[in-house]
Design an enzyme around this catalytic site. Sequence first.
Site, PDB file in Angstrom:
ATOM      1  CG  HIS A  83      -5.753  -2.312   9.545  1.00 18.70           C
ATOM      2  ND1 HIS A  83      -5.728  -1.498  10.650  1.00 18.70           N
ATOM      3  CD2 HIS A  83      -5.741  -1.485   8.478  1.00 18.70           C
ATOM      4  CE1 HIS A  83      -5.678  -0.226  10.265  1.00 18.70           C
ATOM      5  NE2 HIS A  83      -5.699  -0.194   8.962  1.00 18.70           N
ATOM      6  CE1 TYR A 105      -0.984   2.642  18.066  1.00 20.81           C
ATOM      7  CE2 TYR A 105      -3.341   2.285  18.073  1.00 20.81           C
ATOM      8  CZ  TYR A 105      -2.139   2.421  18.748  1.00 20.81           C
ATOM      9  OH  TYR A 105      -2.121   2.316  20.105  1.00 20.81           O
ATOM     10  CG  MET A 150      -1.848   4.935   5.866  1.00 26.19           C
ATOM     11  SD  MET A 150      -1.935   6.715   5.632  1.00 26.19           S
ATOM     12  CE  MET A 150      -3.359   7.105   6.597  1.00 26.19           C
ATOM     13  CE  LYS A 209     -13.157   3.668   8.896  1.00 28.67           C
ATOM     14  NZ  LYS A 209     -13.105   5.129   8.657  1.00 28.67           N
ATOM     15  CB  SER A 268     -11.415   4.713  12.312  1.00 28.82           C
ATOM     16  OG  SER A 268     -10.503   5.771  12.120  1.00 28.82           O
ATOM     17  NE  ARG A 270      -7.877  10.638  10.876  1.00 25.31           N
ATOM     18  CZ  ARG A 270      -7.605  10.230   9.638  1.00 25.31           C
ATOM     19  NH1 ARG A 270      -8.305   9.262   9.097  1.00 25.31           N
ATOM     20  NH2 ARG A 270      -6.628  10.787   8.939  1.00 25.31           N
ATOM     21  CD  GLN A 272      -8.278   4.300   0.679  1.00 28.13           C
ATOM     22  OE1 GLN A 272      -7.645   5.296   0.980  1.00 28.13           O
ATOM     23  NE2 GLN A 272      -8.253   3.214   1.429  1.00 28.13           N
TER      24      GLN A 272
HETATM   25  O1  PAF Z   1      -6.721   3.359   3.794  1.00 28.58           O
HETATM   26  C1  PAF Z   1      -5.544   3.613   4.127  1.00 28.58           C
HETATM   27  O2  PAF Z   1      -5.072   3.252   5.201  1.00 28.58           O
HETATM   28  C2  PAF Z   1      -4.659   4.404   3.165  1.00 28.58           C
HETATM   29  O3  PAF Z   1      -5.387   5.382   2.482  1.00 28.58           O
HETATM   30  C3  PAF Z   1      -3.886   3.504   2.167  1.00 28.58           C
HETATM   31  C4  PAF Z   1      -4.811   2.769   1.232  1.00 28.58           C
HETATM   32  C5  PAF Z   1      -3.025   2.504   2.934  1.00 28.58           C
HETATM   33  C6  PAF Z   1      -2.959   4.362   1.305  1.00 28.58           C
HETATM   34  O4  PAF Z   1      -2.035   5.053   2.091  1.00 28.58           O
END
Ligand code: PAF
Length: 296
Positions: free
Chosen positions: A31, A26, A24, A143, A179, A181, A147
């Site tokens: 990442h 940032y 998403m 983390k 994160s 956040r 998910q």
């Molecule tokens: O983990 C995330 O950043 C989001 O949940 C994802 C997997 C990109 C789906 O929007």
Amino acid sequence: MITVATFADVRVASSGRVGLVPTMGYLHDGHLALIRAARAASDTVVASIFVNPLQFGPQDDLSRYPRDLSRDAELADRAGVDVLFAPSVDEMYPEPPRTELQIADLADHFEGARRPGHFEGVAIVVAKLFAGIRPDRAFFGRKDAQQVAVVGRMAADLSFPVEVVPVSTVREPDGLALSSRNMFLSTDNRRTATALSRGLFRAADAVERGERDGPTLEAIVTAEVGDTDAALEYAALADAATVQPLTELTTDAFLAVAARVGETRLIDNVAFSVGADSIVVDRGERLPGPSVLEES
Ligand code: PAF
């Protein structure tokens, strides 16, 4: 690296084994670790940047989510992305989807219980990314352990020909899990936030000494977070595949924690791979120096 905004353009720009890193935006070092893992295993690395409105509930502030495409593009390019997919809401959802994806049981507890509709929104957007990009592998951070389980089960149930690859959590040198956040934490909050990983590491130490009792492990985390002004939401041992609460560490699992620190809700976990006579603990990787988030 090229930046594109449509699924059709992603497919034209991709060849060979395609590795997808859904984000998403940032971007932070967590990442970047996903991108590096994708780079090592793929001919074309696609990273998507899309703040998915469907996974935000009324309590989550969608408008507050940090966005900076030019910063992200620079970091993605340096980390080895070939194709940056930054679609508009219209490209992703030309119409509000009438299809719903419910991942029964796996979303019942923990984040699923506290964020109604969240995993349904994640499942829809990830299913669309899998269908539109057709990756061979897709990389997700550990983390977000629940998910990882939800996405893996959705991909298997719907026969997407993609391997879901979990990648270890990346941490600041003091243990705080990365994160987007974290940038909302004040200096005091930032200090308090380290209690989450400290509690998890203490529990992981106990597992390495032979502790297997779920409530005992949860109590270690609760005590550590309880010593601060963070508001604990849960500390829980869960089966890594079914995401059901576990009372004993007898199968692959994660010990998760969620707490509100100031206005910011943080989650973290350590993962356990249970073998016949030993348990391997994944505490994540600590960066040697401050992350790109703390530098910016
Ligand atoms: O983990 C995330 O950043 C989001 O949940 C994802 C997997 C990109 C789906 O929007």
